[in-house]
Design a protein around this motif. Sequence first.
Motif, PDB file in Angstrom:
ATOM      1  N   ASP A   2      47.390  47.407  40.754  1.00  0.00           N
ATOM      2  CA  ASP A   2      47.565  48.853  40.962  1.00  0.00           C
ATOM      3  C   ASP A   2      46.859  49.215  42.265  1.00  0.00           C
ATOM      4  N   GLY A   3      47.645  49.538  43.285  1.00  0.00           N
ATOM      5  CA  GLY A   3      47.088  49.883  44.593  1.00  0.00           C
ATOM      6  C   GLY A   3      47.094  48.694  45.518  1.00  0.00           C
ATOM      7  N   MET A   4      47.987  48.733  46.512  1.00  0.00           N
ATOM      8  CA  MET A   4      48.074  47.593  47.448  1.00  0.00           C
ATOM      9  C   MET A   4      48.970  47.979  48.620  1.00  0.00           C
ATOM     10  N   GLY A   5      48.808  47.238  49.720  1.00  0.00           N
ATOM     11  CA  GLY A   5      49.821  47.274  50.765  1.00  0.00           C
ATOM     12  C   GLY A   5      50.928  46.328  50.317  1.00  0.00           C
ATOM     13  N   LYS A   6      50.572  45.046  50.215  1.00  0.00           N
ATOM     14  CA  LYS A   6      51.516  44.016  49.783  1.00  0.00           C
ATOM     15  C   LYS A   6      50.924  43.232  48.621  1.00  0.00           C
ATOM     16  N   LEU A   7      51.743  42.920  47.664  1.00  0.00           N
ATOM     17  CA  LEU A   7      51.240  42.036  46.608  1.00  0.00           C
ATOM     18  C   LEU A   7      50.959  40.656  47.194  1.00  0.00           C
ATOM     19  N   CYS A   8      51.886  40.154  47.999  1.00  0.00           N
ATOM     20  CA  CYS A   8      51.696  38.828  48.594  1.00  0.00           C
ATOM     21  C   CYS A   8      52.132  38.836  50.048  1.00  0.00           C
ATOM     22  N   ARG A   9      51.287  38.304  50.901  1.00  0.00           N
ATOM     23  CA  ARG A   9      51.603  38.211  52.318  1.00  0.00           C
ATOM     24  C   ARG A   9      51.410  36.777  52.782  1.00  0.00           C
ATOM     25  N   GLN A  10      52.477  36.164  53.235  1.00  0.00           N
ATOM     26  CA  GLN A  10      52.327  34.891  53.959  1.00  0.00           C
ATOM     27  C   GLN A  10      51.757  35.265  55.314  1.00  0.00           C
ATOM     28  N   ASN A  11      50.739  34.528  55.729  1.00  0.00           N
ATOM     29  CA  ASN A  11      49.990  34.902  56.933  1.00  0.00           C
ATOM     30  C   ASN A  11      50.939  35.288  58.070  1.00  0.00           C
ATOM     31  N   GLY A  12      50.678  36.436  58.660  1.00  0.00           N
ATOM     32  CA  GLY A  12      51.558  36.997  59.682  1.00  0.00           C
ATOM     33  C   GLY A  12      51.873  35.994  60.792  1.00  0.00           C
ATOM     34  N   GLY A  13      53.139  35.884  61.130  1.00  0.00           N
ATOM     35  CA  GLY A  13      53.576  35.032  62.228  1.00  0.00           C
ATOM     36  C   GLY A  13      53.763  33.574  61.860  1.00  0.00           C
ATOM     37  N   THR A  14      53.415  33.175  60.642  1.00  0.00           N
ATOM     38  CA  THR A  14      53.560  31.759  60.289  1.00  0.00           C
ATOM     39  C   THR A  14      54.958  31.488  59.734  1.00  0.00           C
ATOM     40  N   THR A  15      55.422  30.264  59.964  1.00  0.00           N
ATOM     41  CA  THR A  15      56.797  29.928  59.567  1.00  0.00           C
ATOM     42  C   THR A  15      56.851  28.749  58.602  1.00  0.00           C
ATOM     43  N   PHE A  16      55.710  28.384  58.041  1.00  0.00           N
ATOM     44  CA  PHE A  16      55.744  27.313  57.032  1.00  0.00           C
ATOM     45  C   PHE A  16      56.487  27.820  55.795  1.00  0.00           C
ATOM     46  N   THR A  17      56.707  26.923  54.865  1.00  0.00           N
ATOM     47  CA  THR A  17      57.432  27.306  53.653  1.00  0.00           C
ATOM     48  C   THR A  17      56.478  27.480  52.482  1.00  0.00           C
ATOM     49  N   MET A  18      56.575  28.617  51.837  1.00  0.00           N
ATOM     50  CA  MET A  18      55.875  28.801  50.574  1.00  0.00           C
ATOM     51  C   MET A  18      56.877  29.290  49.540  1.00  0.00           C
ATOM     52  N   THR A  19      56.538  29.057  48.291  1.00  0.00           N
ATOM     53  CA  THR A  19      57.384  29.535  47.197  1.00  0.00           C
ATOM     54  C   THR A  19      56.513  30.368  46.277  1.00  0.00           C
ATOM     55  N   LEU A  20      56.998  31.548  45.995  1.00  0.00           N
ATOM     56  CA  LEU A  20      56.255  32.469  45.136  1.00  0.00           C
ATOM     57  C   LEU A  20      57.055  32.689  43.854  1.00  0.00           C
ATOM     58  N   TYR A  21      56.387  32.563  42.727  1.00  0.00           N
ATOM     59  CA  TYR A  21      56.990  32.925  41.444  1.00  0.00           C
ATOM     60  C   TYR A  21      56.227  34.114  40.879  1.00  0.00           C
ATOM     61  N   LEU A  22      56.941  35.142  40.508  1.00  0.00           N
ATOM     62  CA  LEU A  22      56.333  36.306  39.866  1.00  0.00           C
ATOM     63  C   LEU A  22      56.973  36.449  38.493  1.00  0.00           C
ATOM     64  N   THR A  23      56.185  36.280  37.451  1.00  0.00           N
ATOM     65  CA  THR A  23      56.716  36.290  36.087  1.00  0.00           C
ATOM     66  C   THR A  23      55.881  37.234  35.237  1.00  0.00           C
ATOM     67  N   ASN A  24      56.517  38.230  34.679  1.00  0.00           N
ATOM     68  CA  ASN A  24      55.796  39.250  33.900  1.00  0.00           C
ATOM     69  C   ASN A  24      54.695  39.885  34.763  1.00  0.00           C
ATOM     70  N   VAL A  25      55.130  40.497  35.819  1.00  0.00           N
ATOM     71  CA  VAL A  25      54.194  41.112  36.762  1.00  0.00           C
ATOM     72  C   VAL A  25      54.526  42.597  36.904  1.00  0.00           C
ATOM     73  N   THR A  26      53.479  43.407  36.896  1.00  0.00           N
ATOM     74  CA  THR A  26      53.644  44.851  37.078  1.00  0.00           C
ATOM     75  C   THR A  26      52.852  45.289  38.300  1.00  0.00           C
ATOM     76  N   CYS A  27      53.509  46.007  39.202  1.00  0.00           N
ATOM     77  CA  CYS A  27      52.830  46.531  40.394  1.00  0.00           C
ATOM     78  C   CYS A  27      53.003  48.042  40.434  1.00  0.00           C
ATOM     79  N   LYS A  28      51.909  48.717  40.688  1.00  0.00           N
ATOM     80  CA  LYS A  28      51.957  50.179  40.815  1.00  0.00           C
ATOM     81  C   LYS A  28      51.357  50.571  42.151  1.00  0.00           C
ATOM     82  N   ASN A  29      51.883  51.660  42.714  1.00  0.00           N
ATOM     83  CA  ASN A  29      51.288  52.221  43.923  1.00  0.00           C
ATOM     84  C   ASN A  29      51.257  51.198  45.056  1.00  0.00           C
ATOM     85  N   VAL A  30      52.449  50.887  45.518  1.00  0.00           N
ATOM     86  CA  VAL A  30      52.641  49.856  46.550  1.00  0.00           C
ATOM     87  C   VAL A  30      52.995  50.554  47.862  1.00  0.00           C
ATOM     88  N   LYS A  31      52.215  50.287  48.897  1.00  0.00           N
ATOM     89  CA  LYS A  31      52.466  50.970  50.166  1.00  0.00           C
ATOM     90  C   LYS A  31      53.521  50.289  51.013  1.00  0.00           C
TER      91      LYS A  31
END
Length: 254
Positions: free
Chosen positions: A185-214
Amino acid sequence: SGGIGLVPYKVTAKYDDIIVDSSTGGGTTPPPTQIPGTTPTPTRRSTPTPTQGGGSGGTKTITSTIIVGAGQVYDGGNQTIIAQGMGDGSQSESQDPIFRLENGASLRNVIIGFPGCDGVHCYGNNSVSNVRWTDIGEDALTVKGSESVSAGTITVDGGYANYGDDKVFQVNAPCTLRVSNFSADGMGKLCRQNGGTTFTMTLYLTNVTCKNVKEAIFRTDSSTSQCYYRNLTVTNFNGDNGWWYGRDSQAHAY
Ligand code: ADA
Ligand code: CA
Ligand code: CA
């Protein structure tokens, strides 16, 4: 936290995610966020009573990072950790982490109180379960490591992270990050891959609730990173570029 004291209409940039397009002509680059003379002082929010996952494990004050060694388990027994002299919980990048998890380490049943400083640093194949950030500092959890070496899998299961000013999860190395049964509750981003990077990451979000996202649920500059989500609930979303910051084709219900 750390945005306290900034007058929103004067804020011209979003922390470190500023992309300067040098093709748009000369002139000086406007300075990022900081308004002269207005260093924001983070304010402690009213002490939340942990409502999930159990509390009442007492309080422990620390003055340096708790290092959980390779393959070790740190079970906090629902204790609240309060950092002293490790950072002020602002957006300053020079704060210490509360926990450093070496490769294969696990962290369980702990409450990270104000100031959240630089949160939890993960060095790969870590399990983070029932960890509660009552007032996120610079960020809540960072996947650390080299951009060219996979950090493996980091699992965050249960718990919550609140009052973030910018990132909850910051990913600085290729990895699979699995977040389940979690709320923020309260965030800019829930998840940020470091700005400008181009490597590969995989994100799984399962049963996740986000409130108040900028800004976004997941933001990446990589065209190969992917997000898979199931039972994701988002309320009061205020970003201009969608949940996936314009990379909708890289996000998939699964
Ligand atoms: C910013 C900064 C990175 C890194 C990151 C973090 O994005 O530009 O170098 O420090 O924060 O891990 O918090
Ligand atoms: Ca940062
Ligand atoms: Ca950080």
